[in-house]
Design a protein around this motif. Structure first.
Motif, PDB file in Angstrom:
ATOM      1  N   HIS A   1       0.613  -1.206  -0.039  1.00  0.00           N
ATOM      2  CA  HIS A   1       0.035   0.134  -0.174  1.00  0.00           C
ATOM      3  C   HIS A   1       0.826   1.359  -0.012  1.00  0.00           C
ATOM      4  CE1 HIS A   1      -1.961   3.275   2.512  1.00  0.00           C
ATOM      5  NE2 HIS A   1      -2.735   3.182   1.501  1.00  0.00           N
ATOM      6  N   GLU A   2       1.905   1.214   0.717  1.00  0.00           N
ATOM      7  CA  GLU A   2       2.855   2.373   0.747  1.00  0.00           C
ATOM      8  C   GLU A   2       3.607   2.477  -0.505  1.00  0.00           C
ATOM      9  OE1 GLU A   2       5.567   1.544   4.057  1.00  0.00           O
ATOM     10  OE2 GLU A   2       3.937   2.050   5.760  1.00  0.00           O
ATOM     11  N   LEU A   3       3.897   1.764  -1.090  1.00  0.00           N
ATOM     12  CA  LEU A   3       4.721   1.743  -2.331  1.00  0.00           C
ATOM     13  C   LEU A   3       3.667   2.064  -3.550  1.00  0.00           C
ATOM     14  CD1 LEU A   3       7.006  -1.515  -2.071  1.00  0.00           C
ATOM     15  CD2 LEU A   3       7.802   1.064  -2.234  1.00  0.00           C
ATOM     16  N   TYR A   4       2.317   1.593  -3.509  1.00  0.00           N
ATOM     17  CA  TYR A   4       1.285   2.102  -4.282  1.00  0.00           C
ATOM     18  C   TYR A   4       1.152   3.592  -4.335  1.00  0.00           C
ATOM     19  CZ  TYR A   4      -2.952   1.269  -7.092  1.00  0.00           C
ATOM     20  OH  TYR A   4      -3.817   1.326  -8.035  1.00  0.00           O
ATOM     21  N   GLN A   5       0.953   3.912  -3.214  1.00  0.00           N
ATOM     22  CA  GLN A   5       0.709   5.487  -2.786  1.00  0.00           C
ATOM     23  C   GLN A   5       1.706   6.335  -3.347  1.00  0.00           C
ATOM     24  OE1 GLN A   5      -2.649   6.588  -1.769  1.00  0.00           O
ATOM     25  NE2 GLN A   5      -2.989   4.377  -2.149  1.00  0.00           N
TER      26      GLN A   5
ATOM     27  N   GLU B   1       2.506  10.824  -8.598  1.00  0.00           N
ATOM     28  CA  GLU B   1       2.586  11.760  -9.663  1.00  0.00           C
ATOM     29  C   GLU B   1       1.895  11.593 -10.851  1.00  0.00           C
ATOM     30  OE1 GLU B   1       6.681  10.066 -11.550  1.00  0.00           O
ATOM     31  OE2 GLU B   1       6.750  10.088  -9.283  1.00  0.00           O
ATOM     32  N   HIS B   2       0.860  10.366 -10.754  1.00  0.00           N
ATOM     33  CA  HIS B   2       0.244  10.065 -11.961  1.00  0.00           C
ATOM     34  C   HIS B   2      -1.176  10.859 -12.120  1.00  0.00           C
ATOM     35  CE1 HIS B   2       1.913   5.723 -12.634  1.00  0.00           C
ATOM     36  NE2 HIS B   2       2.569   6.362 -12.092  1.00  0.00           N
ATOM     37  N   PHE B   3      -1.561  10.923 -13.418  1.00  0.00           N
ATOM     38  CA  PHE B   3      -2.770  11.792 -13.622  1.00  0.00           C
ATOM     39  C   PHE B   3      -3.722  11.105 -12.748  1.00  0.00           C
ATOM     40  CE2 PHE B   3      -6.731  11.898 -16.192  1.00  0.00           C
ATOM     41  CZ  PHE B   3      -7.014  13.327 -16.020  1.00  0.00           C
TER      42      PHE B   3
ATOM     43  N   ALA C   1      11.543  -1.086  -2.903  1.00  0.00           N
ATOM     44  CA  ALA C   1      11.414   0.075  -3.901  1.00  0.00           C
ATOM     45  C   ALA C   1      10.453  -0.094  -4.650  1.00  0.00           C
ATOM     46  CB  ALA C   1      12.740   0.126  -4.539  1.00  0.00           C
ATOM     47  N   GLY C   2       9.918  -1.276  -5.169  1.00  0.00           N
ATOM     48  CA  GLY C   2       8.739  -1.534  -6.176  1.00  0.00           C
ATOM     49  C   GLY C   2       7.912  -2.684  -5.722  1.00  0.00           C
TER      50      GLY C   2
ATOM     51  N   VAL D   1       7.496   1.557  -9.039  1.00  0.00           N
ATOM     52  CA  VAL D   1       8.854   1.712  -8.500  1.00  0.00           C
ATOM     53  C   VAL D   1       9.173   3.003  -8.150  1.00  0.00           C
ATOM     54  CG1 VAL D   1      11.430   1.213  -9.170  1.00  0.00           C
ATOM     55  CG2 VAL D   1       9.641  -0.133 -10.092  1.00  0.00           C
ATOM     56  N   ARG D   2       9.795   3.234  -6.926  1.00  0.00           N
ATOM     57  CA  ARG D   2      10.221   4.314  -6.367  1.00  0.00           C
ATOM     58  C   ARG D   2      11.171   5.130  -7.359  1.00  0.00           C
ATOM     59  NH1 ARG D   2      12.334   2.700  -0.949  1.00  0.00           N
ATOM     60  NH2 ARG D   2      13.453   4.798  -0.873  1.00  0.00           N
ATOM     61  N   ARG D   3      11.017   6.508  -7.527  1.00  0.00           N
ATOM     62  CA  ARG D   3      11.557   7.263  -8.428  1.00  0.00           C
ATOM     63  C   ARG D   3      13.165   7.104  -8.348  1.00  0.00           C
ATOM     64  NH1 ARG D   3      10.947  11.773 -11.460  1.00  0.00           N
ATOM     65  NH2 ARG D   3       8.649  12.046 -10.738  1.00  0.00           N
ATOM     66  N   GLU D   4      13.719   6.948  -6.893  1.00  0.00           N
ATOM     67  CA  GLU D   4      15.137   6.790  -6.832  1.00  0.00           C
ATOM     68  C   GLU D   4      15.590   5.315  -7.266  1.00  0.00           C
ATOM     69  OE1 GLU D   4      13.207   6.259  -2.952  1.00  0.00           O
ATOM     70  OE2 GLU D   4      12.756   7.434  -4.854  1.00  0.00           O
ATOM     71  N   ALA D   5      14.666   4.455  -7.648  1.00  0.00           N
ATOM     72  CA  ALA D   5      15.257   3.193  -7.723  1.00  0.00           C
ATOM     73  C   ALA D   5      15.087   2.792  -9.292  1.00  0.00           C
ATOM     74  CB  ALA D   5      14.398   2.089  -6.979  1.00  0.00           C
ATOM     75  N   ARG D   6      14.481   3.854 -10.173  1.00  0.00           N
ATOM     76  CA  ARG D   6      14.088   3.535 -11.313  1.00  0.00           C
ATOM     77  C   ARG D   6      15.527   3.484 -12.253  1.00  0.00           C
ATOM     78  NH1 ARG D   6       9.157   7.853 -11.666  1.00  0.00           N
ATOM     79  NH2 ARG D   6       7.741   6.643 -10.195  1.00  0.00           N
TER      80      ARG D   6
END
Length: 308
Positions: free
Chosen positions: A178-182, A187-189, A224-225, A244-249
């Motif tokens: 849930h935390e990763l999903y949120q 940043e999504h539309f 991270a994802g 995936v978290r921005r810093e792990a992309r």
């Protein structure tokens, strides 16, 4: 032609499912709506069926269906609208009822206006002229993608050094997903933040097979994802979300999770896996899916109306 309108109840779910599958057959060539999905929609905690649902009948035949829900607690309101092509007047009657209700919901939240969204196939059974004449316009396009899978060609990938994938096995793991999903979807539309219990309802968590959820991590960043999938659709296996978290992309986590899901579905005997993607997604998701063999099944437009 005279239509009878009334609110829906949970016992109407089979008739609504039949209507939606009739619409599916026209729009995408085959029925793809499952009863449990309709039941989950009718049980939505942000929907008061007595005021937020509409059925239109031509005699005993259900010809149109609408549902409204409010997840934002502000001006954003969502609706569903389905109508058989030869019953456009019934579709208009539903819009006549849904728009003022959406505005009331937004004003009850303290907003001065309602920003209403409706997702429709790009070639819908609803005459989109009815929307345009009321001030609606298309603000986004989504693709539903699919890919064939088989147990020979889709084997579980071997994570590279420093990267791991673990199953979602515990309540703590679910809360982590849930935390990763949120965080990854923020940043999504059209993203609407959701608390854990609200999110569980959104994904029908009580009926979800959590063995089809995985968390990806790295030695340096930890978890991270994630990928969340479900196997309760008759038409195909379905990937409900991947992030995936921005810093792990850029480390291949999303592709690794995707191929892991393909292998899991293939091992279960599924022959097709699908997902939905925003065509304007800025994280590179459409390109990732294309590289992994996913192609367009059909397209959906998000229509918006601003009501005051």
């Amino acid at each position: 032609m005279s239509y009878v309108l009334r609110a829906a109840t949970l016992t109407d779910a089979p008739a609504v499912t039949d209507l939606l599958n009739a619409v599916d057959l026209i729009e995408i060539g085959r029925p793809e709506t499952d009863l449990h999905t309709v039941e989950a929609d009718l049980k939505h905690p942000e929907t008061d069926l007595a005021q937020d649902s509409w059925l239109a009948f031509d005699g005993d035949r259900l010809v149109a269906y609408g549902l409204l829900w409010d997840e934002s607690g502000g001006e954003r309101v969502d609706i569903d609208h389905y109508v058989l092509p030869e019953h456009q007047e019934a579709g208009r009657l539903l819009l006549d009822a849904m728009e003022p209700r959406a505005l009331r919901r937004a004003r009850d939240n303290g907003a001065e206006r309602a920003v209403v969204h409706l997702n429709l196939n790009v070639a819908p059974t609803l005459d989109t002229g009815l929307l345009r004449e009321r001030g609606w316009s298309v603000v986004r396009r989504y693709h539903v993608l699919r890919r064939p899978v088989d147990p020979v060609g889709d084997r579980p990938p071997e994570p590279p050094a420093g990267i791991r994938i673990r199953p979602c096995e515990s309540e703590a793991d679910r809360r982590r997903v849930h935390e990763l999903y949120q965080s990854t979807f923020a940043e999504h539309f059209d993203f609407q933040p959701r608390g854990y219990e609200q999110w569980l309802h959104d994904i029908d968590g009580t009926a979800l097979d959590w063995s089809l959820a995985w968390i990806a991590g790295t030695d340096g960043l930890g978890d991270a994802g994630f990928l969340l999938a479900r196997d309760d659709r008759e038409a195909m296996g379905w990937i409900r979300g991947i992030g995936v978290r921005r810093e792990a992309r850029g480390q291949g986590l999303a592709g690794l999770l995707l191929r892991h899901a393909f292998a899991a579905f293939a091992a279960r005997g599924r022959d097709t896996v699908g997902l939905g993607v925003d065509t304007s997604n800025e994280t590179g998701a459409p390109q990732l899916y294309a590289r992994n063999g996913m192609t367009v099944h059909y397209a959906v437009d998000t229509w918006e109306a601003v009501l005051r």
